[in-house]
Design a protein around this motif. Structure first.
Motif, PDB file in Angstrom:
ATOM      1  N   GLY B  27     -36.217  30.628  30.947  1.00 19.76           N
ATOM      2  CA  GLY B  27     -35.154  29.654  30.645  1.00 19.76           C
ATOM      3  C   GLY B  27     -35.610  28.231  30.908  1.00 19.76           C
ATOM      4  N   ALA B  28     -34.629  27.328  31.038  1.00 23.31           N
ATOM      5  CA  ALA B  28     -34.973  25.911  31.210  1.00 23.31           C
ATOM      6  C   ALA B  28     -35.487  25.640  32.623  1.00 23.31           C
ATOM      7  N   LEU B  29     -36.369  24.631  32.745  1.00 25.68           N
ATOM      8  CA  LEU B  29     -36.909  24.275  34.062  1.00 25.68           C
ATOM      9  C   LEU B  29     -35.865  23.530  34.900  1.00 25.68           C
ATOM     10  N   GLU B  30     -35.008  22.773  34.235  1.00 27.25           N
ATOM     11  CA  GLU B  30     -33.941  22.029  34.917  1.00 27.25           C
ATOM     12  C   GLU B  30     -34.440  21.142  36.043  1.00 27.25           C
ATOM     13  N   THR B  31     -35.203  20.146  35.663  1.00 30.23           N
ATOM     14  CA  THR B  31     -35.640  19.133  36.622  1.00 30.23           C
ATOM     15  C   THR B  31     -34.438  18.256  36.972  1.00 30.23           C
ATOM     16  N   PRO B  32     -34.493  17.528  38.114  1.00 29.07           N
ATOM     17  CA  PRO B  32     -33.310  16.773  38.547  1.00 29.07           C
ATOM     18  C   PRO B  32     -32.896  15.686  37.554  1.00 29.07           C
ATOM     19  N   LEU B  33     -31.589  15.453  37.463  1.00 22.54           N
ATOM     20  CA  LEU B  33     -31.062  14.383  36.608  1.00 22.54           C
ATOM     21  C   LEU B  33     -31.029  13.082  37.405  1.00 22.54           C
ATOM     22  N   THR B  34     -31.137  11.971  36.702  1.00 21.88           N
ATOM     23  CA  THR B  34     -31.046  10.690  37.391  1.00 21.88           C
ATOM     24  C   THR B  34     -29.751   9.972  36.983  1.00 21.88           C
ATOM     25  N   ASP B  35     -29.162   9.216  37.933  1.00 27.93           N
ATOM     26  CA  ASP B  35     -27.904   8.508  37.646  1.00 27.93           C
ATOM     27  C   ASP B  35     -28.130   7.329  36.713  1.00 27.93           C
ATOM     28  N   ASP B  36     -29.254   6.670  36.904  1.00 33.40           N
ATOM     29  CA  ASP B  36     -29.515   5.443  36.157  1.00 33.40           C
ATOM     30  C   ASP B  36     -30.864   5.568  35.433  1.00 33.40           C
ATOM     31  N   TYR B 145     -33.636   8.345  27.889  1.00 31.49           N
ATOM     32  CA  TYR B 145     -33.279   9.681  28.368  1.00 31.49           C
ATOM     33  C   TYR B 145     -33.688   9.819  29.830  1.00 31.49           C
ATOM     34  N   GLY B 146     -32.911  10.578  30.573  1.00 29.30           N
ATOM     35  CA  GLY B 146     -33.293  10.864  31.955  1.00 29.30           C
ATOM     36  C   GLY B 146     -34.468  11.827  31.992  1.00 29.30           C
ATOM     37  N   ARG B 147     -34.321  12.935  31.264  1.00 26.15           N
ATOM     38  CA  ARG B 147     -35.330  13.996  31.343  1.00 26.15           C
ATOM     39  C   ARG B 147     -36.088  14.146  30.032  1.00 26.15           C
ATOM     40  N   LEU B 148     -37.361  14.465  30.166  1.00 23.48           N
ATOM     41  CA  LEU B 148     -38.202  14.653  28.987  1.00 23.48           C
ATOM     42  C   LEU B 148     -37.689  15.823  28.139  1.00 23.48           C
ATOM     43  N   GLU B 149     -37.226  16.866  28.825  1.00 27.16           N
ATOM     44  CA  GLU B 149     -36.751  18.040  28.105  1.00 27.16           C
ATOM     45  C   GLU B 149     -35.599  17.678  27.152  1.00 27.16           C
ATOM     46  N   ASP B 150     -34.672  16.843  27.623  1.00 25.71           N
ATOM     47  CA  ASP B 150     -33.530  16.456  26.780  1.00 25.71           C
ATOM     48  C   ASP B 150     -33.999  15.614  25.592  1.00 25.71           C
ATOM     49  N   ALA B 151     -34.980  14.750  25.855  1.00 27.06           N
ATOM     50  CA  ALA B 151     -35.508  13.917  24.766  1.00 27.06           C
ATOM     51  C   ALA B 151     -36.174  14.788  23.701  1.00 27.06           C
ATOM     52  N   LEU B 152     -36.980  15.766  24.140  1.00 26.92           N
ATOM     53  CA  LEU B 152     -37.688  16.618  23.175  1.00 26.92           C
ATOM     54  C   LEU B 152     -36.717  17.536  22.418  1.00 26.92           C
ATOM     55  N   ARG B 153     -35.642  17.922  23.098  1.00 27.88           N
ATOM     56  CA  ARG B 153     -34.642  18.768  22.422  1.00 27.88           C
ATOM     57  C   ARG B 153     -34.039  18.009  21.237  1.00 27.88           C
ATOM     58  N   GLU B 154     -33.750  16.711  21.453  1.00 29.22           N
ATOM     59  CA  GLU B 154     -33.217  15.877  20.375  1.00 29.22           C
ATOM     60  C   GLU B 154     -34.279  15.601  19.314  1.00 29.22           C
ATOM     61  N   LEU B 155     -35.476  15.329  19.787  1.00 24.91           N
ATOM     62  CA  LEU B 155     -36.562  14.925  18.882  1.00 24.91           C
ATOM     63  C   LEU B 155     -36.878  16.019  17.864  1.00 24.91           C
ATOM     64  N   ARG B 156     -36.787  17.274  18.304  1.00 23.20           N
ATOM     65  CA  ARG B 156     -37.216  18.380  17.434  1.00 23.20           C
ATOM     66  C   ARG B 156     -36.342  18.514  16.183  1.00 23.20           C
TER      67      ARG B 156
END
Lengths: 463, 204
Positions: B27-36, B145-156
């Protein structure tokens, strides 16, 4: 396959004796890399990341047929062309064939272990094609006609003075040129090569099945240029490089960089889907992906060694290894050196070809602790040693000694007798009789054995 | 291409994978989210040697960028500008081929805080992103984006042929373990935060 592996012991001795600068450079560089890796791991929840990465790779490798087919389909849908090479000869043939078909006169290359593995450059050169290694370290080695000695820092066995001398001779730089000046001189030569090259050749760090993406990590920008400027891009990719999804890439890009250099990510990452399609895009007209087996399916079929295919080629195990630090990679005699080479090479080349690499380790376990995908390297080394013993590939004296030890150690009477004889013989006597001790004691003073055996002491009550 | 090799390799892979149990994807790695995300991006990108310029309150961005480029050392005379850069973000300097430009100007699809990266699609011109010694990248407001995973999910969803993630200047430590910058790619990478919200986001 012609390798220098069987000369490992002799070559190691030679390097340590005759090229002391190598040990100095390699030890310094690997200790620095290893420290950065520790810092890089400390900034994140490295244990969780590593377990996750191990899980993704295990999933991929146990469904590899499915993901290879998916990657091929996606790449083709993106307009890229996919080729399959069963061995090194076929891979060379495919790449050279493409170069000839496109009338290529000049090639720029990004650093790639697999193109070293298939020994690509000599056949391109034989076809009259000029080849430029563009990674700065690789460029230095190409001028010296040496193979890389480390996955990440191919020329880390070279000192500044050696590069100064080389560049003074070949690029006309000052004898005392600083690294900045030397790098600028190389940049000038290679910039021209980038602009004039007809073909760019790279490896791949990952191949994403879902999107057909060839992912490449680097710091210099030479791989971005190699995949962008020439009209044809060829990526040579081992079949174990697959990742299922684009989102998996996020974890792997960051973990690989942290394991390799402690960076959060490489300065440049290229995600190549296929040939240029948008109006403003000046990328290549053709993209070819060559999927290479060359022994990988043998490793995949092996009951234990398949785990080594998780390797992401970060070099962390080399940096952590006290044995590698003594000699650097050249002593190992093959492109994959250090701990990972010692477990991968027997699988890729056959155990017989890779002897004595499984024995080139003290089994300290530092490699496994550093590995971002948790490859159990010490366990695999022991497995290969066991197989070597079974297949009669270890020296006969060692086999005889171990068989002797087994029969003595399982018979209490004999064991007692042997203990007594041993203590009477003394250190030099024992060294003469026991083969391994003899080799060990060549450069060392052996401790004096106790005049009384452990059993005697035990009976009398140890004080 | 050898069809035979393809079949043989896939058959051998299938045989090997059939010999052991298939293991599940974790599943997803789920690295920590950042507030800012924006502040986190600035911190990460600058610690990797990248430079960040805020242009939020700037009026007349074209003139502002022109002044910035002319103030660099060495002064930028000619520029290479990607086709994705809207007119109001183009400096008022002569446009030259990327190989001869003092700076390249691009618009990022997005930035990523976690890795300190600028995501550059190939709807821009790659030579502009790579050949000049200075690379100036407009980052549209709200596109960090906070996390690279979220950016790549959109990018794909809309991948261009060749996407580059740039996370600092080009560097190497291959000579004497000393870090040098600008080895092949740009030696300076400047992210300009605060361009028009929609710039660069529509063409990926």
């Amino acid at each position: 396959m012609d390798t220098g592996i069987k000369d490992y012991a002799a070559r190691s001795r030679e390097i340590i004796r005759e090229e002391p600068g190598v040990r100095e450079s390699v030890t310094g560089a690997t200790i620095a890399f290893d420290e950065k890796r520790r810092q890089g791991y400390a900034e994140v929840d490295a244990d969780t990341w590593r377990r996750w990465a191990e899980g993704v790779k295990n999933h991929t490798l146990t469904h590899l047929d499915r993901y290879l087919a998916e990657a091929e389909e996606q790449l083709q849908a993106n307009g890229a062309q996919v080729h399959w090479a069963a061995d090194a000869a076929e891979a060379r043939e495919i790449v050279t064939g493409l170069a000839v078909r496109h009338g290529v006169r000049s090639v720029v290359k990004g650093k790639s272990m697999v193109t070293e593995e298939i020994d690509l450059n000599p056949v391109l050169e034989a076809a009259g094609i000029e080849v430029f290694e563009t990674d700065l370290g690789e460029y230095i080695l190409q001028l010296l006609e040496e193979p890389p000695s480390h996955i990440l820092g191919p020329a880390l066995h070279k000192s500044l003075e050696q590069v100064q001398e080389l560049f003074a001779e070949r690029l006309d730089t000052a004898r005392d040129g600083d690294p900045d000046t030397l790098a600028r001189a190389a940049r000038e030569v290679l910039r021209d090569a980038f602009i004039h090259a007809d073909m760019g050749i790279t490896g791949a760090n990952f191949l994403v099945a879902e999107t057909g993406t060839v992912a490449l990590i680097e710091n210099e920008g030479n791989i971005r240029l190699t995949t962008s400027l020439p009209r044809v891009h060829v990526a040579v990719v081992g079949i174990e490089k697959l990742l299922p999804r684009m989102t998996d890439l996020a974890g792997f890009l960051q973990l690989t960089a942290r394991a390799a250099t402690g960076q959060p990510i490489g300065c440049f990452v290229s995600l190549i889907q296929g040939p240029a399609a948008d109006p403003g895009d000046d990328g290549p007209e053709e993209v070819h992906v060559v999927l290479v087996d060359n022994g990988r399916t043998d490793v995949l079929a092996h009951e234990h060694a398949w785990e080594a295919l998780r390797c992401v080629r970060c070099g962390a195990c080399l940096n952590a290894c006290p044995v590698y630090r003594q000699t650097g990679g050249h002593a190992y005699g093959y492109v994959y050196s250090g701990p990972i080479g010692s477990v991968l090479d027997p699988g890729l080349l056959g155990l017989h070809e890779a002897m004595p690499l499984p024995f080139a380790s003290s089994l300290c376990g530092a490699c496994q602790d550093a590995c971002p995908v948790r490859i159990p390297i010490p366990e695999l080394l022991l497995e290969w040693r066991r197989e070597a013993q079974e297949e009669g590939l270890t020296p006969w004296r060692e086999r005889a000694a171990l068989a002797g030890l087994a029969s003595v150690a399982t018979r209490p009477g004999l064991y007692r007798l042997a203990g007594k004889i041993g203590s009477r013989l003394g250190a030099t006597g024992a060294a003469r009789v026991l083969p391994m001790l003899g080799e060990w004691s060549k450069d060392r003073a052996l401790p004096k054995p106790s005049p009384r055996t452990f059993r005697d002491l035990w009976r009398e009550g140890i004080e | 291409m050898s069809v035979e090799s393809r079949e043989r390799i896939l058959a051998r892979v299938a045989e090997a994978t059939a010999s052991r149990a298939g293991l599940p994807h974790p599943g997803a790695l789920e690295t920590p989210l950042t507030d800012d995300p924006e502040a986190a991006f600035v911190k990460r990108f600058t610690s990797s040697g990248g430079e960040v310029v805020e242009a939020d309150r700037v009026r007349g961005r074209s003139v502002w960028l022109t002044r910035l480029l002319r103030g660099l050392d060495p002064e930028v005379v000619g520029v290479a500008v990607g086709p994705e850069v809207p007119p109001e973000f183009r400096p008022r300097l002569p446009e030259v081929a990327a190989a001869h430009a003092g700076a390249g100007i691009s618009v990022a699809w997005a930035a990523v805080a976690e890795s300190g990266s600028l995501i550059l699609p190939s709807t821009g011109t790659r030579a502009v992103q790579l050949l000049p010694p200075v690379h100036v990248v407009w980052v549209p407001r709200g596109r960090v984006y906070g996390r690279l995973e979220d950016a790549l999910r959109e990018l794909r969803r809309n991948l261009s042929a060749g996407v580059g993630l740039h996370s600092g200047p080009s560097k190497s430590a291959d000579i004497g373990r000393t870090v040098v910058t600008g080895v092949h790619g740009p030696g300076r990478c400047m992210a300009v935060l605060g361009s028009h919200a929609s710039a660069g986001t529509s063409e990926t």
